[in-house]
Design a protein around this motif. Structure first.
Motif, PDB file in Angstrom:
ATOM      1  N   GLU A  79      46.366 -26.877  18.752  1.00  0.00           N
ATOM      2  CA  GLU A  79      45.690 -27.624  17.686  1.00  0.00           C
ATOM      3  C   GLU A  79      45.757 -26.865  16.357  1.00  0.00           C
ATOM      4  N   GLY A  80      45.378 -25.603  16.412  1.00  0.00           N
ATOM      5  CA  GLY A  80      45.398 -24.789  15.192  1.00  0.00           C
ATOM      6  C   GLY A  80      46.810 -24.594  14.647  1.00  0.00           C
ATOM      7  N   MET A  81      47.748 -24.360  15.532  1.00  0.00           N
ATOM      8  CA  MET A  81      49.120 -24.084  15.103  1.00  0.00           C
ATOM      9  C   MET A  81      49.819 -25.336  14.569  1.00  0.00           C
ATOM     10  N   SER A  82      49.461 -26.517  15.111  1.00  0.00           N
ATOM     11  CA  SER A  82      50.130 -27.734  14.640  1.00  0.00           C
ATOM     12  C   SER A  82      49.671 -28.115  13.230  1.00  0.00           C
ATOM     13  N   ALA A  83      48.547 -27.511  12.783  1.00  0.00           N
ATOM     14  CA  ALA A  83      48.063 -27.780  11.421  1.00  0.00           C
ATOM     15  C   ALA A  83      48.841 -26.960  10.380  1.00  0.00           C
ATOM     16  N   ILE A  84      49.705 -26.064  10.844  1.00  0.00           N
ATOM     17  CA  ILE A  84      50.468 -25.203   9.930  1.00  0.00           C
ATOM     18  C   ILE A  84      51.934 -25.616   9.956  1.00  0.00           C
ATOM     19  N   SER A  85      52.522 -25.807   8.782  1.00  0.00           N
ATOM     20  CA  SER A  85      53.936 -26.224   8.729  1.00  0.00           C
ATOM     21  C   SER A  85      54.850 -25.046   9.041  1.00  0.00           C
ATOM     22  N   ASP A  86      56.078 -25.356   9.395  1.00  0.00           N
ATOM     23  CA  ASP A  86      57.067 -24.303   9.656  1.00  0.00           C
ATOM     24  C   ASP A  86      57.244 -23.418   8.414  1.00  0.00           C
ATOM     25  N   ALA A  87      57.242 -24.060   7.243  1.00  0.00           N
ATOM     26  CA  ALA A  87      57.441 -23.302   5.998  1.00  0.00           C
ATOM     27  C   ALA A  87      56.307 -22.302   5.775  1.00  0.00           C
ATOM     28  N   ASP A 115      66.888 -13.125   7.566  1.00  0.00           N
ATOM     29  CA  ASP A 115      66.511 -14.538   7.401  1.00  0.00           C
ATOM     30  C   ASP A 115      66.648 -15.287   8.726  1.00  0.00           C
ATOM     31  N   LYS A 116      67.735 -14.990   9.450  1.00  0.00           N
ATOM     32  CA  LYS A 116      67.954 -15.666  10.742  1.00  0.00           C
ATOM     33  C   LYS A 116      66.869 -15.310  11.739  1.00  0.00           C
ATOM     34  N   GLU A 117      66.485 -14.038  11.735  1.00  0.00           N
ATOM     35  CA  GLU A 117      65.431 -13.603  12.669  1.00  0.00           C
ATOM     36  C   GLU A 117      64.089 -14.258  12.312  1.00  0.00           C
ATOM     37  N   LEU A 118      63.824 -14.411  11.010  1.00  0.00           N
ATOM     38  CA  LEU A 118      62.579 -15.067  10.592  1.00  0.00           C
ATOM     39  C   LEU A 118      62.571 -16.518  11.066  1.00  0.00           C
ATOM     40  N   ASP A 119      63.701 -17.221  10.879  1.00  0.00           N
ATOM     41  CA  ASP A 119      63.811 -18.612  11.341  1.00  0.00           C
ATOM     42  C   ASP A 119      63.581 -18.700  12.846  1.00  0.00           C
ATOM     43  N   ALA A 120      64.215 -17.756  13.556  1.00  0.00           N
ATOM     44  CA  ALA A 120      64.107 -17.774  15.024  1.00  0.00           C
ATOM     45  C   ALA A 120      62.671 -17.493  15.479  1.00  0.00           C
ATOM     46  N   LEU A 121      61.947 -16.640  14.719  1.00  0.00           N
ATOM     47  CA  LEU A 121      60.549 -16.357  15.081  1.00  0.00           C
ATOM     48  C   LEU A 121      59.675 -17.596  14.897  1.00  0.00           C
ATOM     49  N   VAL A 122      59.934 -18.361  13.835  1.00  0.00           N
ATOM     50  CA  VAL A 122      59.182 -19.610  13.634  1.00  0.00           C
ATOM     51  C   VAL A 122      59.438 -20.545  14.819  1.00  0.00           C
ATOM     52  N   GLU A 123      60.693 -20.650  15.228  1.00  0.00           N
ATOM     53  CA  GLU A 123      61.026 -21.485  16.394  1.00  0.00           C
ATOM     54  C   GLU A 123      60.300 -20.975  17.641  1.00  0.00           C
ATOM     55  N   HIS A 124      60.237 -19.643  17.771  1.00  0.00           N
ATOM     56  CA  HIS A 124      59.579 -19.054  18.947  1.00  0.00           C
ATOM     57  C   HIS A 124      58.080 -19.373  18.956  1.00  0.00           C
ATOM     58  N   LEU A 125      57.467 -19.392  17.756  1.00  0.00           N
ATOM     59  CA  LEU A 125      56.038 -19.728  17.682  1.00  0.00           C
ATOM     60  C   LEU A 125      55.799 -21.152  18.171  1.00  0.00           C
ATOM     61  N   ARG A 126      56.750 -22.035  17.854  1.00  0.00           N
ATOM     62  CA  ARG A 126      56.618 -23.430  18.314  1.00  0.00           C
ATOM     63  C   ARG A 126      56.748 -23.512  19.836  1.00  0.00           C
ATOM     64  N   VAL A 127      57.493 -22.614  20.412  1.00  0.00           N
ATOM     65  CA  VAL A 127      57.598 -22.572  21.879  1.00  0.00           C
ATOM     66  C   VAL A 127      56.262 -22.088  22.454  1.00  0.00           C
ATOM     67  N   LEU A 128      55.688 -21.063  21.821  1.00  0.00           N
ATOM     68  CA  LEU A 128      54.422 -20.505  22.312  1.00  0.00           C
ATOM     69  C   LEU A 128      53.274 -21.513  22.226  1.00  0.00           C
ATOM     70  N   CYS A 129      53.230 -22.266  21.133  1.00  0.00           N
ATOM     71  CA  CYS A 129      52.109 -23.207  20.961  1.00  0.00           C
ATOM     72  C   CYS A 129      52.404 -24.560  21.613  1.00  0.00           C
ATOM     73  N   LYS A 130      53.638 -24.728  22.032  1.00  0.00           N
ATOM     74  CA  LYS A 130      54.066 -26.020  22.598  1.00  0.00           C
ATOM     75  C   LYS A 130      53.660 -27.147  21.642  1.00  0.00           C
ATOM     76  N   CYS A 131      53.954 -26.903  20.357  1.00  0.00           N
ATOM     77  CA  CYS A 131      53.564 -27.897  19.356  1.00  0.00           C
ATOM     78  C   CYS A 131      54.577 -27.914  18.212  1.00  0.00           C
ATOM     79  N   SER A 132      54.429 -28.860  17.311  1.00  0.00           N
ATOM     80  CA  SER A 132      55.282 -28.889  16.126  1.00  0.00           C
ATOM     81  C   SER A 132      54.395 -28.867  14.887  1.00  0.00           C
ATOM     82  N   GLY A 133      54.997 -28.512  13.768  1.00  0.00           N
ATOM     83  CA  GLY A 133      54.206 -28.367  12.550  1.00  0.00           C
ATOM     84  C   GLY A 133      54.007 -29.655  11.799  1.00  0.00           C
TER      85      GLY A 133
END
Lengths: 133, 251
Positions: A79-87, A115-133
């Motif tokens: 819930e908390g993580m989906s309130a935050i955009s990928d950006a 930059d690539k690692e930062l992008d990949a970390l954002v993707e990883h956070l979406r895996v952890l929260c099982k949510c989208s921004g």
């Protein structure tokens, strides 16, 4: 005298060609694998850099949290993580908590990650929260 | 008579020359021995855990494989006296170990915890070995060009503003202890900074940790000059608490 040598040369030609394609394939595989440039995946980076505060499982209970007066974000909180955009997530990791009006305890990581690692970390956070921004 | 005098003079010259040579040799050996002895110890016993030659790790895999701090720039980082003392009686510097992630216990539904039993003590050297190794380490001066010389201004350390900055403004306390048991456990404690590290190194490392160790899990906090001055002086001003058995109780 020439017989075995000719055979060797012939074998070398055909196997050489096969070897060339194998190497080409391997190079293509390596360059398209995420994190291959540094050899580290987002999961590896998270486990090394983020887990000290956010916890190995991402639930916010890293080994450093005992003395903290502001607790790190729980990355498994859908819930908390989906309130935050990928950006915003990317900005928080790259420029630190203050850049997104959050705690200074979250440092800027742009000198550590590409930059690539930062992008990949954002993707990883979406895996952890099982949510989208 | 003349021949006898010449012979005596010749003998005296030989005795003097041999004596002088022996004195010089002895002086030379006592000066040079610790460095070469220390180098031999480093090459035979320390290299499996420490990089005694650069460069620093540039991939996470090689960074994670390191079992102890890089030593190839020890001569621009540590104070020699502290090295001698610490090598003979080592105490943990990073509470959760050199690589906290190798000593972390994860339990479902609870915060991660340090597996204190998994931490291994550093090998203790004899006093003589410690002196030799410290002397050898001081010759490791890679990165000298990265160290800003005489980096600190004359303005004295401000204990209150220093701690405020360390804790509230810069958030360093998240990973570093300012006294035993208070602060984060993944980074080195900072209450022995002044005894342990050279001031110019502390300043230069805080300014750009990745230029010393590209994969370090100490982030670049992008500190301005004023913060660098305040934080470096604050850390240098801290002191390790006296061991309890040496404290004088006033009841």
């Amino acid at each position: 005298m020439n017989g075995p040598f000719r055979l060797f040369r012939h074998t070398f030609r055909s196997s050489g060609l096969a070897l060339f394609f194998c190497v080409l394939g391997a190079v293509a595989l390596i360059t398209t694998t995420p994190g291959a440039a540094t050899g580290a995946t987002a999961k590896d980076n998270y486990r090394t850099y983020c887990a000290q505060c956010h916890g190995v499982n991402g639930a916010g209970g890293g080994v450093n949290t005992e003395s903290m007066n502001v607790q790190p974000r729980d990355h498994t909180d859908a819930e908390g993580m989906s309130a935050i955009s990928d950006a915003q997530l990317r900005k928080a990791i790259s420029e630190g908590g203050l850049a997104v009006s959050k705690s200074v305890l979250m440092p800027p990581w742009r000198s550590t990650f590409s930059d690539k690692e930062l992008d990949a970390l954002v993707e990883h956070l979406r895996v952890l929260c099982k949510c989208s921004g | 008579m003349t021949g006898g005098r010449t012979a005596r003079a010749g003998l005296a010259t030989v005795v003097f020359t041999v004596g002088l040579s022996m004195v010089l040799l002895l002086a030379g050996s006592t000066w040079a021995a610790p460095v070469s002895d220390g180098m031999a110890i480093l090459k035979s016993r320390c290299f499996t855990c420490h990089a005694i030659k650069g460069p620093a790790a540039t991939t996470l895999k090689s960074f994670s494989a390191r079992k102890g701090p890089d030593l190839f720039y020890a001569g621009v980082k540590y104070n020699e006296e502290w090295l001698i003392k610490w090598l003979a009686r080592p105490e943990p510097i990073r509470p959760a170990g050199f690589r906290y992630f190798k000593n972390t216990v994860v339990t479902d539904g609870a915060d991660d915890a340090v597996d204190w039993d998994a931490l291994k003590a550093h090998v203790a050297l004899t006093e003589a070995e410690a002196e030799s190794v410290a002397a050898a380490l001081m010759t490791f001066r890679t990165y000298e060009e990265k160290i800003k010389k005489n980096a600190l201004t004359e303005a004295p350390a401000d204990a209150f503003m220093g701690e405020m900055n360390f804790d509230k403004f810069s958030g360093c306390l998240a990973c570093h202890e300012i006294e035993p048991g208070y602060g984060g456990v993944t980074g080195p404690e900072v209450y022995t900074t002044g005894e342990r590290l050279q001031p110019d190194f502390v300043y230069s490392y805080l300014k750009d940790p990745q230029s010393f160790d590209p994969k370090s899990f100490m982030p670049n906090k992008e500190l301005g000059e004023n913060f660098l001055q305040v934080l470096t002086k604050y850390m240098l001003s801290l002191e390790a608490p006296e061991p309890e058995d040496e404290e004088e109780g006033d009841d």
